[in-house]
Design an enzyme around this catalytic site. Structure first.
Site, PDB file in Angstrom:
ATOM      1  N   SER A 120       8.301   1.968  -2.409  1.00 62.73           N
ATOM      2  CA  SER A 120       8.700   2.652  -1.175  1.00 62.73           C
ATOM      3  C   SER A 120       8.052   1.961   0.006  1.00 62.73           C
ATOM      4  O   SER A 120       7.067   1.218  -0.138  1.00 62.73           O
ATOM      5  CB  SER A 120       8.292   4.138  -1.212  1.00 62.73           C
ATOM      6  OG  SER A 120       6.891   4.267  -1.234  1.00 62.73           O
ATOM      7  N   ASN A 136      -0.542   5.559   1.309  1.00 60.78           N
ATOM      8  CA  ASN A 136      -0.455   6.670   0.365  1.00 60.78           C
ATOM      9  C   ASN A 136      -0.623   6.221  -1.076  1.00 60.78           C
ATOM     10  O   ASN A 136      -1.250   6.896  -1.890  1.00 60.78           O
ATOM     11  CB  ASN A 136       0.874   7.398   0.545  1.00 60.78           C
ATOM     12  CG  ASN A 136       2.068   6.460   0.485  1.00 60.78           C
ATOM     13  OD1 ASN A 136       2.301   5.689   1.429  1.00 60.78           O
ATOM     14  ND2 ASN A 136       2.834   6.504  -0.595  1.00 60.78           N
ATOM     15  N   HIS A 155       0.795  -1.227   0.000  1.00 63.98           N
ATOM     16  CA  HIS A 155       0.000   0.000   0.000  1.00 63.98           C
ATOM     17  C   HIS A 155       0.827   1.276   0.000  1.00 63.98           C
ATOM     18  O   HIS A 155       0.259   2.352  -0.168  1.00 63.98           O
ATOM     19  CB  HIS A 155      -1.007  -0.021   1.154  1.00 63.98           C
ATOM     20  CG  HIS A 155      -0.411   0.119   2.519  1.00 63.98           C
ATOM     21  ND1 HIS A 155      -1.115   0.589   3.601  1.00 63.98           N
ATOM     22  CD2 HIS A 155       0.827  -0.163   2.993  1.00 63.98           C
ATOM     23  CE1 HIS A 155      -0.366   0.591   4.673  1.00 63.98           C
ATOM     24  NE2 HIS A 155       0.816   0.144   4.338  1.00 63.98           N
ATOM     25  N   HIS A 156       2.146   1.214   0.179  1.00 62.99           N
ATOM     26  CA  HIS A 156       2.975   2.419   0.059  1.00 62.99           C
ATOM     27  C   HIS A 156       3.529   2.610  -1.357  1.00 62.99           C
ATOM     28  O   HIS A 156       4.076   3.675  -1.661  1.00 62.99           O
ATOM     29  CB  HIS A 156       4.152   2.363   1.028  1.00 62.99           C
ATOM     30  CG  HIS A 156       3.762   2.451   2.471  1.00 62.99           C
ATOM     31  ND1 HIS A 156       2.908   3.413   2.954  1.00 62.99           N
ATOM     32  CD2 HIS A 156       4.114   1.687   3.540  1.00 62.99           C
ATOM     33  CE1 HIS A 156       2.738   3.236   4.251  1.00 62.99           C
ATOM     34  NE2 HIS A 156       3.446   2.195   4.635  1.00 62.99           N
ATOM     35  N   ALA A 157       3.444   1.593  -2.207  1.00 62.95           N
ATOM     36  CA  ALA A 157       4.022   1.674  -3.554  1.00 62.95           C
ATOM     37  C   ALA A 157       3.236   2.666  -4.403  1.00 62.95           C
ATOM     38  O   ALA A 157       2.020   2.551  -4.541  1.00 62.95           O
ATOM     39  CB  ALA A 157       4.025   0.300  -4.203  1.00 62.95           C
TER      40      ALA A 157
END
Length: 856
Positions: A276, A313, A268-270
């Site tokens: 990332s 993000n 879920h940060h990619a």
């Protein structure tokens, strides 16, 4: 497929049937056909003693491919060439041949009329996702293991297997049971599927990692955000995305009731163009896009619920303007200081364009959130919005780093709480829910939490939560902010926020200003009270028009000085629409009704000080405004009390002064009594303090130069404290101290009820003190008349106008009434340079007659 009804299903042997569908060029189903095994022919055996390790430059094509668990007729299956081959286009999704292949068909429900209760929970797991590790990279520079540990998925699988919820490949066939999970075959996601969310450049970069040298991998690791790379990163990340896709597809098709995908690396940060935060490909958005494309009629609206402790993000940015994907994230925010440290994780980022309102952030202001806060968020925000959205599919981005014991998250969510949240979400979308692993770095915590979620998916009731759950104050404030912000987008949320863009906003006014104006006007009409000037820059903005007094407060009368919070508003919204009409709003102002009016009628002058909860509001946009910090309000109250004492009480002729402090405002009055010695001297006009305390801590009086100040305060105070105040808690019992004042336990719990309940006590106390003073003054007047009858010399010229009885009234001595305290006749005159208006000094005398010569 009618022939299936005649097949005797064996749980250990699922049927293998030839497909009747042609795999055509451009057919969307071809992109996710389970027969396409992608980069490798088959995954390794689940009980392999050791994971394979690839050296620098070693191609994955040359790695031996162990036998796939549950694979049938290996010789008949076909394998695609690696996308890195010279004749393979990485974006080509068309199979090279069109022929009949074999596919696994899950067993149908045993009871067709009850498909939900008799179908199974699906599970996705593959050891190849453990190949992505820090073994080649980080351990050259660090002793500690990276938090994103390959063992994360292994311990979860083992926990579920040991609980008997899955029949593993190492288990004998006869050990299989009907109530166990159904295996969902995993495959790598194709480039076309991944590029539904990510850019082609991002895909090619991740794909190129398998061909880099160790030094190049090191360099890429250092240049990216919170991530490491490995030669096997591409295959592991492709399998993670493919596992999420197949879990969601199986749920949407109805092959399984629901599913859990034990996958890594997380996603879920990619971002669309870069990895990332431990994340390579954004697994859940990829699966959501694939399902929307493959099943446009069955899966139009998707809810993604992200309970990972970090804000997703990458997911937010993917769907920020998409009206068909509702993203709800519960995460620690801490004013954008917690990873990923972006301000768009705050509650006021709600989507844009057609997706406005479809992005819901619940940003915790601090760590230490637990079951009470998460359940409260679900009840107040998550479930109302999700129910109104009415999704076709629910995907949980199930990071377990908010679990108890995870040091990265610093929160305390229990396995039972995760189970309850899952259970609530199962009410949506007809039970079509897929749980995909994200973060979680305490191996024991994530194993126990994932097991609780899996049991719930399999229709086992969640464990009970403690009965005394109470959310933290900071969490309640966050939830209220979210509700106000999103009330304009969702009918289910109240109260509705004021729309500053509306044409009528210019005519709006905050109610606290209207009440201040009404209070001044009503007090002026009833008792001729007028505002006092507060000529001090630090106070004038906040307390302008909030200090009012009766017209003769400077003359020789008893004076009641009241410090209190604003009146209380009570409302009753409409149970259907949630609207609040004026006729269902009540204003509770016990101070004005029961105290000020009575005091004026009984000969008291009054100074009324309203302590507002906010300072002046500039550029009001209609948004919610929090109360000022309590410490700031206490400091302002102390400064204001000192200002009023020096400028409006001490220089003038009040015969007696009674302080009445209500709520947190009483703290400033206690501080005033401790700071100014003139308030507590034997001949002081201050009679004492009456306090009402509900939730405020008990304030002790302090004066470093006076060891007996506590005794004075105890004898000159009445502090009414609510019945359930912590000071009365037996487990926290402390010996009562004189410096706390004369503590009186009230029978009431609410401040307004306390004021009403004890108003007779206060009235009797004030009248008693007033009557005692008047009696002493009459006695002193008679004594003075007797002296005048004996033709005593007159008082010195310029002496003060106070009665001789004043000195006696200030004694408070246990020995009885003393003779009037006057200077020797004819020796002194009053100085014209009297500092009566005060210099701001804590010991500024109120009259020249109180100088040191009176102590001689």
């Amino acid at each position: 497929m009618a022939a299936l009804d005649e097949i005797d299903m064996d749980i250990a042997e699922d049927p293998v049937l030839p497909t009747t569908e042609l795999i055509l060029n451009g057919d969307r189903d071809a992109t996710v056909d389970p027969s396409r095994l992608g980069l490798l022919a088959s995954p390794p055996s689940f009980n392999s003693p050791k994971l394979p390790f690839h050296g620098a430059g070693q191609s994955l094509k040359n790695v031996p491919t162990p036998r796939m668990p549950f694979a049938r007729n290996q010789s008949d299956s076909h394998t695609l060439e690696s996308s890195t081959g010279p004749e393979s286009d990485p974006m080509d999704i068309t199979p090279s041949t069109t022929r009949v292949v074999q596919v696994r068909v899950p067993p149908p429900p045993r009871f067709p009329p009850l498909p939900y209760s008799s179908s199974k929970t699906g599970l996705v797991y593959d050891e190849r996702m453990r190949w992505h590790s820090e073994e080649q990279i980080e351990r050259q520079h660090s002793i500690d293991d990276h938090p994103e540990d390959p063992r994360r998925i292994y311990v979860i699988y083992q926990e579920i297997h040991n609980a008997g919820l899955i029949h593993g490949p190492e288990d004998p066939p006869e050990a299989a049971r009907e109530d166990q999970c159904w295996w969902i075959e995993i495959r790598p996601a194709t480039s076309a599927e991944i590029c539904l969310v990510h850019s082609p450049d991002h895909y090619r970069f991740v794909e190129s990692l398998q061909h880099m040298s160790v030094s190049e991998l090191n360099q890429e690791t250092l240049t990216h955000d919170s991530i490491y790379f490995h030669h096997s990163t591409f295959i592991s990340a492709s399998l993670a995305a493919g596992g999420a896709i197949e879990a969601c597809r199986a749920v949407v098709r109805g092959d399984v009731r629901n599913a859990i995908a034990i996958i890594r690396p997380p996603g879920h940060h990619a971002e669309a163009d870069k990895p990332s935060g431990f994340c390579i490909f954004n697994n859940v958005p990829i699966a959501a896009r694939v399902c929307q494309n493959d099943f446009p009629e069955k899966c139009r609206k998707v809810l993604i619920l992200d309970w990972d402790v970090h804000h997703g993000n990458g997911v937010q940015h993917t769907f920020y303007d998409d009206p068909n994907v509702l993203y709800i994230s519960l995460h620690v925010y801490k004013a954008a200081t917690f990873y990923p440290g972006s301000v768009d994780a705050n509650y006021d980022h709600c989507g844009e364009g057609p997706g406005l309102g479809r992005n819901v952030n619940i940003p915790w202001a601090e760590h230490d959130m637990g079951d009470a806060e998460y359940i409260y968020a679900f009840q107040q925000v998550v479930m109302p919005i999700a129910t109104e959205f009415d999704p076709d599919l629910v995907i949980i981005s199930a990071g377990f780093d908010a679990a108890e014991g995870d040091t990265l998250g610093g929160c305390h969510v229990s396995p039972a709480c995760y189970a309850h949240m899952t259970h609530m979400l199962m009410q949506l979308a007809g039970g079509k829910i897929a749980v995909c692993l994200e973060g979680g770095y305490n191996l024991r915590s994530i194993a126990r939490s994932a097991l609780a979620v899996t049991r719930t998916l399999m229709l086992q009731p969640p464990d009970r939560l403690p009965p005394d759950l109470e959310p933290a104050e900071s969490a309640v404030r966050v939830i209220e902010q979210v509700k106000r912000k999103h009330s304009r987008y969702w009918k289910c949320l109240y109260p509705k926020q004021v729309d500053s863009s509306g044409p009528s906003f210019a005519a709006t006014k905050r109610l606290h200003k209207i009440i201040e104006e009404w209070n001044r006007q009503s007090m002026s009409e009833a008792h001729r009270m007028t505002p006092l000037l507060i000529n001090k820059e630090a106070l004038s903005t906040t307390f302008e028009h909030n200090v009012i007094a009766t017209s003769n407060f400077m003359d020789r009368h008893p004076l009641l000085v009241i410090f209190h919070d604003p009146p209380v508003i009570k409302l009753e919204p409409d149970p259907i629409t949630g609207k609040t009409e004026l006729h269902n709003i009540w204003l509770t102002d016990v101070v004005s009704k029961d105290y000020i009016g009575w005091a004026v009628e009984n000969g008291f002058q009054v100074i009324d000080v309203n302590i507002p909860k906010v300072v002046a509001i500039e550029d009001d946009d209609g948004s919610y405004i929090e109360d000022e910090d309590p410490e700031i309000r206490v400091l302002q109250t102390r400064e204001l009390a000192a200002y009023i004492w020096e400028n409006y009480i001490e220089p003038y002729d009040a015969t007696q002064v009674f302080f009445l402090g209500i709520g947190a405002a009483y703290i400033g009055l206690v501080d005033l009594l401790g700071r100014y010695e003139s308030c507590t001297e034997d001949d002081s006009i201050v009679q004492g303090l009456i306090g009402f305390v509900a939730d405020t801590p008990i304030q002790s009086i302090k004066r470093p130069t006076d060891d007996y100040i506590g005794t004075w305060y105890s004898q000159h105070s009445k502090i009414f404290v609510r019945h359930g105040h912590y000071i009365f808690d037996p487990s926290r019992y402390q010996k009562r101290r004189k410096k706390w004042g004369n503590i009186i336990q009230s029978e009431a719990e609410i401040l307004e009820d306390m004021l009403t309940h004890h108003q007779e006590d206060v009235r009797e106390y004030l009248l008693e003190k007033k009557t005692e003073y008047e009696a002493r003054e009459r006695q002193a007047s008679l004594a003075n008349s007797f002296q005048q009858g004996l033709k005593s010399p007159p008082l010195p010229s310029g002496s003060g106008s106070r009665s001789p009885a004043l000195a006696d009234s200030r004694q408070g001595s246990a020995s009885g009434v003393r003779s009037p305290k006057m200077p020797p006749l004819g020796f002194f005159t009053v100085s014209t340079n009297s500092p009566r208006l005060g210099t701001g000094s804590p010991r500024s005398p109120r009259s020249p007659l109180k100088g040191d010569f009176r102590r001689g």
